[in-house]
Design a protein around this motif. Structure first.
Motif, PDB file in Angstrom:
ATOM      1  N   GLY A 117       0.823  -1.204   0.000  1.00  0.00           N
ATOM      2  CA  GLY A 117       0.000   0.000   0.000  1.00  0.00           C
ATOM      3  C   GLY A 117       0.856   1.253   0.000  1.00  0.00           C
ATOM      4  N   MET A 118       0.225   2.392  -0.202  1.00  0.00           N
ATOM      5  CA  MET A 118       0.935   3.668  -0.267  1.00  0.00           C
ATOM      6  C   MET A 118       0.772   4.412   1.062  1.00  0.00           C
ATOM      7  SD  MET A 118      -0.150   4.839  -4.138  1.00  0.00           S
ATOM      8  CE  MET A 118       1.105   6.125  -4.255  1.00  0.00           C
ATOM      9  N   VAL A 119       1.879   5.072   1.478  1.00  0.00           N
ATOM     10  CA  VAL A 119       1.900   5.755   2.771  1.00  0.00           C
ATOM     11  C   VAL A 119       2.459   7.169   2.604  1.00  0.00           C
ATOM     12  CG1 VAL A 119       2.722   5.629   5.164  1.00  0.00           C
ATOM     13  CG2 VAL A 119       2.394   3.531   3.858  1.00  0.00           C
ATOM     14  N   SER A 120       1.868   8.112   3.276  1.00  0.00           N
ATOM     15  CA  SER A 120       2.359   9.493   3.440  1.00  0.00           C
ATOM     16  C   SER A 120       3.394   9.963   2.425  1.00  0.00           C
ATOM     17  CB  SER A 120       2.973   9.635   4.832  1.00  0.00           C
ATOM     18  OG  SER A 120       2.045   9.291   5.815  1.00  0.00           O
ATOM     19  N   TYR A 128      -2.658   4.157   3.077  1.00  0.00           N
ATOM     20  CA  TYR A 128      -2.565   4.164   4.536  1.00  0.00           C
ATOM     21  C   TYR A 128      -2.651   5.594   5.095  1.00  0.00           C
ATOM     22  CZ  TYR A 128      -1.285  -0.736   4.244  1.00  0.00           C
ATOM     23  OH  TYR A 128      -1.317  -2.086   4.021  1.00  0.00           O
ATOM     24  N   PRO A 129      -2.832   5.708   6.410  1.00  0.00           N
ATOM     25  CA  PRO A 129      -2.953   7.056   7.019  1.00  0.00           C
ATOM     26  C   PRO A 129      -1.742   7.933   6.721  1.00  0.00           C
ATOM     27  CG  PRO A 129      -3.600   5.349   8.584  1.00  0.00           C
ATOM     28  CD  PRO A 129      -3.028   4.630   7.400  1.00  0.00           C
ATOM     29  N   SER A 130      -1.996   9.194   6.507  1.00  0.00           N
ATOM     30  CA  SER A 130      -0.922  10.149   6.233  1.00  0.00           C
ATOM     31  C   SER A 130      -0.416  10.725   7.550  1.00  0.00           C
ATOM     32  CB  SER A 130      -1.429  11.276   5.315  1.00  0.00           C
ATOM     33  OG  SER A 130      -0.398  12.212   5.103  1.00  0.00           O
ATOM     34  N   HIS A 131       0.589  10.037   8.144  1.00  0.00           N
ATOM     35  CA  HIS A 131       1.109  10.493   9.438  1.00  0.00           C
ATOM     36  C   HIS A 131       1.944  11.764   9.312  1.00  0.00           C
ATOM     37  CE1 HIS A 131      -0.428   6.909  11.268  1.00  0.00           C
ATOM     38  NE2 HIS A 131       0.283   6.121  10.482  1.00  0.00           N
ATOM     39  N   THR A 132       2.450  12.042   8.109  1.00  0.00           N
ATOM     40  CA  THR A 132       3.255  13.253   7.913  1.00  0.00           C
ATOM     41  C   THR A 132       2.444  14.417   7.359  1.00  0.00           C
ATOM     42  OG1 THR A 132       3.834  12.671   5.642  1.00  0.00           O
ATOM     43  CG2 THR A 132       5.262  11.800   7.397  1.00  0.00           C
TER      44      THR A 132
END
Length: 268
Positions: free
Chosen positions: A59-62, A89-93
């Motif tokens: 999956g793709m992340v931030s 996924y959630p954008s933590h940045t």
């Protein structure tokens, strides 16, 4: 506090197809993880090349980025299949994940892209830009499904933003520009005039010189209408047809889309 230490993935997949000795081959392919393509597969004596597209990171992340280019030479025939759903996924940045898809179809070529589900998780930020450049006598059948999130985990429209810009050029003339922008925190997506209670959005686009011979009214009569499932079809300029679904249940809509997809594939 936002985490800025994570490395950003930039996947690239460049594929070029051409006709060789009666079969479509993929002599040119560039793969940069996490994107990867399978080798060409064939069903019996069908010269159409079937290629599976894989995303090995899960999956793709931030801030991750994926870029796919597909080029079909004259008379080539290709079927692309996503191996699995695309998870955002959630954008933590706080950064947005970007996905670009650029497709060029030369004379008399044919491309089918089987729809899989795109799932934006809670707090995800995602933008996809898709451009199809199609020769006037080429054929493309293209699908996509957007989920509201991980419905079974109760994540429904909990992402931050989803944006899709979809363009079709036929002989360099823009015939379709479809823009979706969902920002659930700013707009109640289930309200009247937007999704009206639906959660899943599905689309099929067909561009073909044979599209003008399709009896759209007869095709519409085959559509399944029931509680929680809405659908519509539109004939566009440039021998194109657009079908769109809104649904509360993924599997019901996906089965219906597969039926219409198969019908259109047989007709052109």
């Amino acid at each position: 506090m936002l985490n800025q230490s994570r490395a950003i993935h930039h996947g690239k997949l460049d594929m070029a197809f051409e006709l060789r000795r009666g079969y479509t081959r993929m002599p040119h392919v560039f793969q940069q993880p996490p994107l990867k393509a399978s080798r060409e597969l064939y069903e019996g004596k069908d010269p159409t090349a079937t290629v599976y597209i894989m995303e090995s990171s899960g999956g793709m992340v931030s801030g991750d980025r994926n870029d796919i280019t597909v080029k079909l030479a004259p008379d080539s025939r290709v079927r692309l299949v996503q191996q699995s759903a695309l998870k955002i996924y959630p954008s933590h940045t706080g950064d947005t994940c970007h996905f670009t898809i650029d497709v060029d179809l030369a004379e008399r070529s044919r491309l089918e892209w089987m729809p899989e589900v795109l799932i934006p998780f809670v707090d995800a930020k995602f933008q996809v830009d898709t451009t199809l450049r199609v020769a006037g006598d080429a054929t493309v059948l293209w699908g996509e499904i957007v989920a509201p999130g991980r419905e079974k985990r109760g994540e429904i429209f909990d992402y931050q933003s989803f944006r899709s810009n979809f363009k079709i050029f036929v002989d360099d003339e823009l015939i379709a520009f479809d823009s979706l922008h969902f920002a659930p925190q700013d707009v109640a997506l289930g309200s009247i005039g937007i999704l009206e209670g639906a959660m899943y959005v599905g689309s099929i686009w067909l561009v073909s010189p044979n599209a003008k011979d399709i009896d759209l009214r007869a095709l519409q009569e085959t559509l399944r209408f029931e509680e929680g499932l809405k659908a519509g079809m539109t004939r566009l300029e440039g021998n194109a047809i657009h079908c769109r679904w809104l649904a509360v249940d993924q599997w019901t809509m996906q089965e219906e889309m597969k039926c219409v997809y198969a019908l259109l594939a047989d007709m052109v």
